[in-house]
Design an enzyme around this catalytic site. Structure first.
Site, PDB file in Angstrom:
ATOM      1  N   LYS A  72       0.808  -1.229   0.000  1.00 40.75           N
ATOM      2  CA  LYS A  72       0.000   0.000   0.000  1.00 40.75           C
ATOM      3  C   LYS A  72       0.845   1.286   0.000  1.00 40.75           C
ATOM      4  O   LYS A  72       0.416   2.301  -0.542  1.00 40.75           O
ATOM      5  CB  LYS A  72      -0.943   0.013   1.206  1.00 40.75           C
ATOM      6  CG  LYS A  72      -2.122  -0.944   1.073  1.00 40.75           C
ATOM      7  CD  LYS A  72      -3.066  -0.795   2.253  1.00 40.75           C
ATOM      8  CE  LYS A  72      -4.241  -1.728   2.153  1.00 40.75           C
ATOM      9  NZ  LYS A  72      -5.244  -1.520   3.198  1.00 40.75           N
ATOM     10  N   ASP A 110     -10.057   2.959   1.771  1.00 46.29           N
ATOM     11  CA  ASP A 110     -10.241   2.476   3.152  1.00 46.29           C
ATOM     12  C   ASP A 110     -10.899   3.556   4.010  1.00 46.29           C
ATOM     13  O   ASP A 110     -11.831   3.287   4.769  1.00 46.29           O
ATOM     14  CB  ASP A 110      -8.886   2.112   3.787  1.00 46.29           C
ATOM     15  CG  ASP A 110      -8.401   0.747   3.328  1.00 46.29           C
ATOM     16  OD1 ASP A 110      -9.246  -0.093   2.956  1.00 46.29           O
ATOM     17  OD2 ASP A 110      -7.169   0.530   3.334  1.00 46.29           O
ATOM     18  N   GLY A 134      -3.583   1.203  18.092  1.00 45.49           N
ATOM     19  CA  GLY A 134      -2.800   0.667  16.977  1.00 45.49           C
ATOM     20  C   GLY A 134      -2.289   1.792  16.108  1.00 45.49           C
ATOM     21  O   GLY A 134      -2.881   2.890  16.071  1.00 45.49           O
ATOM     22  N   ALA A 135      -1.166   1.520  15.418  1.00 50.02           N
ATOM     23  CA  ALA A 135      -0.584   2.553  14.549  1.00 50.02           C
ATOM     24  C   ALA A 135       0.019   1.897  13.311  1.00 50.02           C
ATOM     25  O   ALA A 135       1.091   2.282  12.838  1.00 50.02           O
ATOM     26  CB  ALA A 135       0.459   3.356  15.320  1.00 50.02           C
ATOM     27  N   GLY A 136      -0.676   0.889  12.784  1.00 47.16           N
ATOM     28  CA  GLY A 136      -0.231   0.243  11.551  1.00 47.16           C
ATOM     29  C   GLY A 136      -0.857   0.953  10.362  1.00 47.16           C
ATOM     30  O   GLY A 136      -1.326   2.100  10.462  1.00 47.16           O
ATOM     31  N   GLY A 137      -0.921   0.244   9.221  1.00 46.94           N
ATOM     32  CA  GLY A 137      -1.434   0.836   7.993  1.00 46.94           C
ATOM     33  C   GLY A 137      -2.876   1.299   8.123  1.00 46.94           C
ATOM     34  O   GLY A 137      -3.231   2.406   7.705  1.00 46.94           O
ATOM     35  N   LEU A 235     -11.849  -2.845  13.597  1.00 44.77           N
ATOM     36  CA  LEU A 235     -11.659  -3.002  12.158  1.00 44.77           C
ATOM     37  C   LEU A 235     -11.660  -4.473  11.752  1.00 44.77           C
ATOM     38  O   LEU A 235     -11.853  -4.812  10.594  1.00 44.77           O
ATOM     39  CB  LEU A 235     -10.350  -2.319  11.706  1.00 44.77           C
ATOM     40  CG  LEU A 235     -10.528  -0.872  11.222  1.00 44.77           C
ATOM     41  CD1 LEU A 235     -11.118  -0.004  12.315  1.00 44.77           C
ATOM     42  CD2 LEU A 235      -9.230  -0.280  10.728  1.00 44.77           C
ATOM     43  N   TYR A 237     -13.140  -8.145  11.242  1.00 44.66           N
ATOM     44  CA  TYR A 237     -14.502  -8.631  10.968  1.00 44.66           C
ATOM     45  C   TYR A 237     -14.630 -10.143  11.147  1.00 44.66           C
ATOM     46  O   TYR A 237     -15.699 -10.706  11.004  1.00 44.66           O
ATOM     47  CB  TYR A 237     -14.968  -8.229   9.562  1.00 44.66           C
ATOM     48  CG  TYR A 237     -13.948  -8.491   8.491  1.00 44.66           C
ATOM     49  CD1 TYR A 237     -13.774  -9.749   7.953  1.00 44.66           C
ATOM     50  CD2 TYR A 237     -13.134  -7.454   8.029  1.00 44.66           C
ATOM     51  CE1 TYR A 237     -12.828  -9.987   6.985  1.00 44.66           C
ATOM     52  CE2 TYR A 237     -12.166  -7.676   7.062  1.00 44.66           C
ATOM     53  CZ  TYR A 237     -12.025  -8.945   6.540  1.00 44.66           C
ATOM     54  OH  TYR A 237     -11.072  -9.185   5.584  1.00 44.66           O
TER      55      TYR A 237
HETATM   56  P1  NAP Z   1      -0.472  -3.671  10.626  1.00 39.34           P
HETATM   57  O1  NAP Z   1       0.000  -2.538   9.778  1.00 39.34           O
HETATM   58  O2  NAP Z   1       0.303  -4.928  10.629  1.00 39.34           O
HETATM   59  O3  NAP Z   1      -0.596  -3.132  12.139  1.00 39.34           O
HETATM   60  C1  NAP Z   1      -0.846  -4.013  13.215  1.00 39.34           C
HETATM   61  C2  NAP Z   1      -1.110  -3.215  14.492  1.00 39.34           C
HETATM   62  O4  NAP Z   1      -1.396  -4.147  15.538  1.00 39.34           O
HETATM   63  C3  NAP Z   1       0.103  -2.404  14.950  1.00 39.34           C
HETATM   64  O5  NAP Z   1      -0.327  -1.242  15.588  1.00 39.34           O
HETATM   65  C4  NAP Z   1       0.747  -3.369  15.963  1.00 39.34           C
HETATM   66  O6  NAP Z   1       1.536  -2.721  16.945  1.00 39.34           O
HETATM   67  C5  NAP Z   1      -0.491  -3.930  16.633  1.00 39.34           C
HETATM   68  N1  NAP Z   1      -0.189  -5.195  17.300  1.00 39.34           N
HETATM   69  C6  NAP Z   1       0.136  -6.380  16.718  1.00 39.34           C
HETATM   70  N2  NAP Z   1       0.376  -7.310  17.668  1.00 39.34           N
HETATM   71  C7  NAP Z   1       0.204  -6.695  18.869  1.00 39.34           C
HETATM   72  C8  NAP Z   1       0.300  -7.133  20.213  1.00 39.34           C
HETATM   73  N3  NAP Z   1       0.635  -8.399  20.527  1.00 39.34           N
HETATM   74  N4  NAP Z   1       0.046  -6.239  21.197  1.00 39.34           N
HETATM   75  C9  NAP Z   1      -0.315  -4.969  20.897  1.00 39.34           C
HETATM   76  N5  NAP Z   1      -0.407  -4.490  19.640  1.00 39.34           N
HETATM   77  C10 NAP Z   1      -0.160  -5.350  18.632  1.00 39.34           C
HETATM   78  O7  NAP Z   1      -1.946  -4.081  10.244  1.00 39.34           O
HETATM   79  P2  NAP Z   1      -3.092  -3.145   9.609  1.00 39.34           P
HETATM   80  O8  NAP Z   1      -3.066  -3.261   8.134  1.00 39.34           O
HETATM   81  O9  NAP Z   1      -3.008  -1.795  10.223  1.00 39.34           O
HETATM   82  O10 NAP Z   1      -4.405  -3.917  10.107  1.00 39.34           O
HETATM   83  C11 NAP Z   1      -4.790  -3.902  11.468  1.00 39.34           C
HETATM   84  C12 NAP Z   1      -6.089  -4.694  11.645  1.00 39.34           C
HETATM   85  O11 NAP Z   1      -7.137  -4.061  10.928  1.00 39.34           O
HETATM   86  C13 NAP Z   1      -5.972  -6.103  11.088  1.00 39.34           C
HETATM   87  O12 NAP Z   1      -6.537  -6.993  12.004  1.00 39.34           O
HETATM   88  C14 NAP Z   1      -6.776  -6.073   9.804  1.00 39.34           C
HETATM   89  O13 NAP Z   1      -7.411  -7.309   9.594  1.00 39.34           O
HETATM   90  C15 NAP Z   1      -7.799  -4.975  10.076  1.00 39.34           C
HETATM   91  N6  NAP Z   1      -8.176  -4.265   8.830  1.00 39.34           N
HETATM   92  C16 NAP Z   1      -9.488  -4.286   8.477  1.00 39.34           C
HETATM   93  C17 NAP Z   1      -9.891  -3.614   7.329  1.00 39.34           C
HETATM   94  C18 NAP Z   1     -11.350  -3.641   6.930  1.00 39.34           C
HETATM   95  O14 NAP Z   1     -11.671  -3.348   5.778  1.00 39.34           O
HETATM   96  N7  NAP Z   1     -12.243  -3.933   7.828  1.00 39.34           N
HETATM   97  C19 NAP Z   1      -8.965  -2.917   6.543  1.00 39.34           C
HETATM   98  C20 NAP Z   1      -7.631  -2.923   6.953  1.00 39.34           C
HETATM   99  C21 NAP Z   1      -7.252  -3.596   8.100  1.00 39.34           C
HETATM  100  P3  NAP Z   1       3.118  -2.455  16.664  1.00 39.34           P
HETATM  101  O15 NAP Z   1       3.156  -1.272  15.769  1.00 39.34           O
HETATM  102  O16 NAP Z   1       3.664  -2.199  18.011  1.00 39.34           O
HETATM  103  O17 NAP Z   1       3.660  -3.700  16.017  1.00 39.34           O
END
Ligand code: NAP
Length: 471
Positions: A72, A110, A134-137, A235, A237
Site C-alpha cells: 500500500k 479504506d 494501533g498505529a499500523g497501515g 476493524l 470482521y
Molecule cells: P499492521 O500494519 O500490521 O498493524 C498491526 C497493528 O497491531 C500495529 O499497531 C501493531 O503494533 C499492533 N499489534 C500487533 N500485535 C500486537 C500485540 N501483541 N500487542 C499490541 N499491539 C499489537 O496491520 P493493519 O493493516 O493496520 O491492520 C490492522 C487490523 O485491521 C488487522 O486486524 C486487519 O485485519 C484490520 N483491517 C481491516 C480492514 C477492513 O476493511 N475492515 C482494513 C484494513 C485492516 P506495533 O506497531 O507495536 O507492532
C-alpha cells in the site's frame, strides 16, 4: 456460469499473500447483480516484482486494481498521480486506469469506506474525543478520517509508541492543528484523568489483536477502560464479535465490526472503476454474501415459512432420523417465562423480534445436527435472515393461503390473527412475507399437496446429496 469473451473487462487485487481475500466476493457479486461483463481476480505479487506487475497490468488492459499488504505504501511511487486522500494518508489501496498518463491513478478507499460504514450506523465524529488503538497501515486511514471529520481530540495509542508519534506528527502537520496526541498502549489509564466523567470516548480498534483464530486476544483487558467507551469500532470482521466488542457491549456501549468497512472500501473502488453508484439495497445484498463467505452454515436444518405451513410437524418427523428438534417459539417461551402471546401483549412485537435475534445467536453457538423450526416472522429482520443461514441450511416450506387458513382458523393462540378479518390478515401478511422467505431460504418446497412425511423425505434426500458432495 460466468461468460468470458473478448469484451470482458478485468479488475483485480495485488498483494502478498492474497489466498484468503474476500474482495472477489464483493466485486464478482456486483458484476453478477448488475450483469456487467467484468471479472475480478486476485494476483499474488511479491515486492520485488511490484513495478513490473503494475506496468504489465496496464499493458494487458486491466481496468483497475486493489492493492493490499505489503504494497500500500510502495505503490504510491508507481502511479501517475495521487488522489488527495491517498496523498494525505500516504497509502494507496485502489488503482484506476489513467489512459492519458499511461498508467494508474492512486486512491485510498479504506478511509471513505470506513466513513460510509460509520455514517450508515448513525455515528458522527465532529466534536468527539477519539482513541485509536494501533498505529499500523489501517490506523493511518482512521487517523486521517478523524482529523478530517473534526474530532475534537484524538489519542493514538500503540505498543511501539514511535509509530504512533510518527502518525500524530504527520496528521498535525498536514491539517495545521494539534488535535492528535500519541502515547504507548499502557498509558490508556492517564486518559481517565483528562476526560470529564460525562463525556465518553469513541474508540477505533486498529491492532490485529483478536483476529481469528486468536479470538480471545485484545489490546486492553481492563473494564475500567471500557466503562469510558460509548462507541467501539473494531476493524477486524472475523470473528463477527471480537473480544474488544464484547467488552464494549458488556460495559453498555455500542460496538461494530469491520465488515461494513470492508464492504464499502470495495464498493467505492467498484464505483471508481465503473463510474457508477451502488445503491444501498445492492450494498446490503453484497454484505449478506460477504457474511456468508465468512460464516458458512453448520449442519443444522432450519425450517421457515408462514404459520401453519407444517414446520413443527415436519420437524417432528425429521427428529426420528437422528436430528434433535428445537422450536424457536418454545425456546423463547421457556427463556422468557411467558407465552408468545403474553410477550406480545406485555412488551410488543419489536421486543419479541429482539429476543428472536438473541435466540438465533445462542443457537449458532450451541447447536449441531438439529432441526430448528422457526416462528413465522423470524426472517423479517434482515439480521435474522443472515443468522438463520449461518445456523444451517434454510428450507422454506411454502403453502398457499387456503391451506394456511384451513389449518389455523380455529387456533386462538396466534397473536397476529386476533383481529376482525383474520383471513384478510393472512393474505396481507403473506404478500409481505413471501419475498422475504424466498430471499432467506437456500431451498423451498411447495407443501399444499405434499404430506409432512414426503416433505421430510425430500429434505433428507437433498441433505444427504449435499453431504456426499462434501465428502
Ligand atoms: P499492521 O500494519 O500490521 O498493524 C498491526 C497493528 O497491531 C500495529 O499497531 C501493531 O503494533 C499492533 N499489534 C500487533 N500485535 C500486537 C500485540 N501483541 N500487542 C499490541 N499491539 C499489537 O496491520 P493493519 O493493516 O493496520 O491492520 C490492522 C487490523 O485491521 C488487522 O486486524 C486487519 O485485519 C484490520 N483491517 C481491516 C480492514 C477492513 O476493511 N475492515 C482494513 C484494513 C485492516 P506495533 O506497531 O507495536 O507492532
Amino acid at each position: 456460469m460466468m461468460k468470458i469473451d473478448g469484451k470482458t473487462r478485468v479488475c483485480g487485487l495485488i498483494g502478498d499473500p492474497v489466498e484468503h481475500t474476500l474482495s472477489p466476493v464483493i466485486h464478482n457479486s456486483l458484476n453478477e447483480l448488475l450483469s456487467y461483463n467484468s471479472v475480478y481476480v486476485p494476483f499474488h505479487v511479491e515486492s520485488s516484482g511490484l513495478h513490473e506487475a503494475i506496468t504489465g497490468a496496464y499493458e494487458l488492459g486491466i481496468q483497475g486494481l486493489n492493492v493490499t499488504v505489503p504494497h500500500k505504501n510502495a505503490v504510491c511511487h508507481m502511479v501517475t498521480s495521487l488522489d488527495p486522500i491517498a496523498e494525505g494518508i500516504g497509502a494507496v489501496n485502489t488503482l484506476v486506469r489513467d489512459e492519458e498518463g499511461h498508467g494508474y491513478k492512486g486512491y485510498n478507499t479504506d478511509m471513505p469506506g470506513l466513513l460510509r460504514a460509520i455514517t450508515s450506523d448513525g455515528i458522527t465524529l465532529a466534536g468527539e474525543t477519539v482513541i485509536i488503538l494501533g498505529a499500523g497501515g489501517a490506523a493511518k486511514a482512521v487517523a486521517y478520517m478523524c482529523m478530517k471529520e473534526q474530532a475534537d481530540t484524538i489519542y493514538i495509542l500503540n505498543r511501539t509508541v514511535e509509530k504512533a508519534a510518527a502518525i500524530a506528527d504527520h496528521m498535525n502537520t498536514l491539517f495545521g492543528e494539534n488535535r492528535m496526541q500519541a502515547a504507548s498502549l499502557e498509558e490508556y489509564r492517564n486518559l481517565f484523568c483528562e476526560q470529564p466523567d460525562t463525556k465518553k470516548y469513541v474508540v477505533f480498534q486498529c491492532t490485529s489483536m483478536g483476529l481469528c483464530p486468536r479470538n480471545d486476544a485484545a489490546a486492553i483487558h481492563d473494564m475500567d477502560f471500557y466503562q469510558q467507551v460509548k462507541v467501539g469500532f473494531d476493524l477486524i470482521y472475523n470473528p463477527a464479535e471480537t473480544r474488544f466488542m464484547k467488552y464494549v457491549r458488556s460495559a453498555g456501549g455500542q460496538a461494530y465490526n469491520g465488515l461494513k468497512m470492508l464492504l464499502y472500501q470495495g464498493i467505492i473502488a467498484y464505483e471508481l472503476w465503473n463510474e457508477c453508484m451502488i445503491s444501498e439495497e445492492l450494498a446490503e445484498e453484497v454484505y449478506d454474501r460477504l457474511y456468508e463467505a465468512i460464516h458458512p452454515a453448520s449442519d443444522n436444518l432450519v425450517l421457515i415459512g408462514f404459520m401453519g405451513s407444517g414446520k413443527t410437524t415436519v420437524g417432528q418427523i425429521l427428529k426420528k432420523h437422528g436430528y434433535s428438534l428445537i422450536d424457536t417459539d418454545d425456546y423463547i417461551e421457556q427463556s422468557e417465562g411467558m407465552t408468545i402471546k403474553e410477550i406480545f401483549d406485555t412488551h410488543g412485537e419489536a421486543y419479541f423480534r429482539e429476543v428472536e435475534t438473541r435466540t438465533l445467536k445462542e443457537l449458532i453457538e450451541t447447536t449441531h445436527h438439529a432441526v430448528i423450526s422457526t416462528g413465522g416472522g423470524m426472517p423479517l429482520r434482515r439480521e435474522n435472515a443472515r443468522l438463520l443461514r449461518e445456523l444451517g441450511t434454510v428450507w422454506y416450506l411454502r403453502a398457499g393461503e387456503e391451506t394456511i387458513w384451513n389449518r389455523v382458523k380455529k387456533d386462538t393462540s396466534r397473536p397476529l390473527l386476533q383481529c376482525e378479518d383474520p383471513k384478510g390478515r393472512i393474505h396481507e401478511l403473506m404478500q409481505e412475507r413471501e419475498p422475504i422467505y424466498k430471499k432467506a431460504a437456500r431451498a423451498e418446497l411447495k407443501c399444499d399437496d405434499r404430506s409432512p412425511e414426503a416433505i421430510a423425505e425430500r429434505i433428507l434426500q437433498v441433505q444427504s446429496g449435499r453431504a456426499e458432495q462434501h465428502n
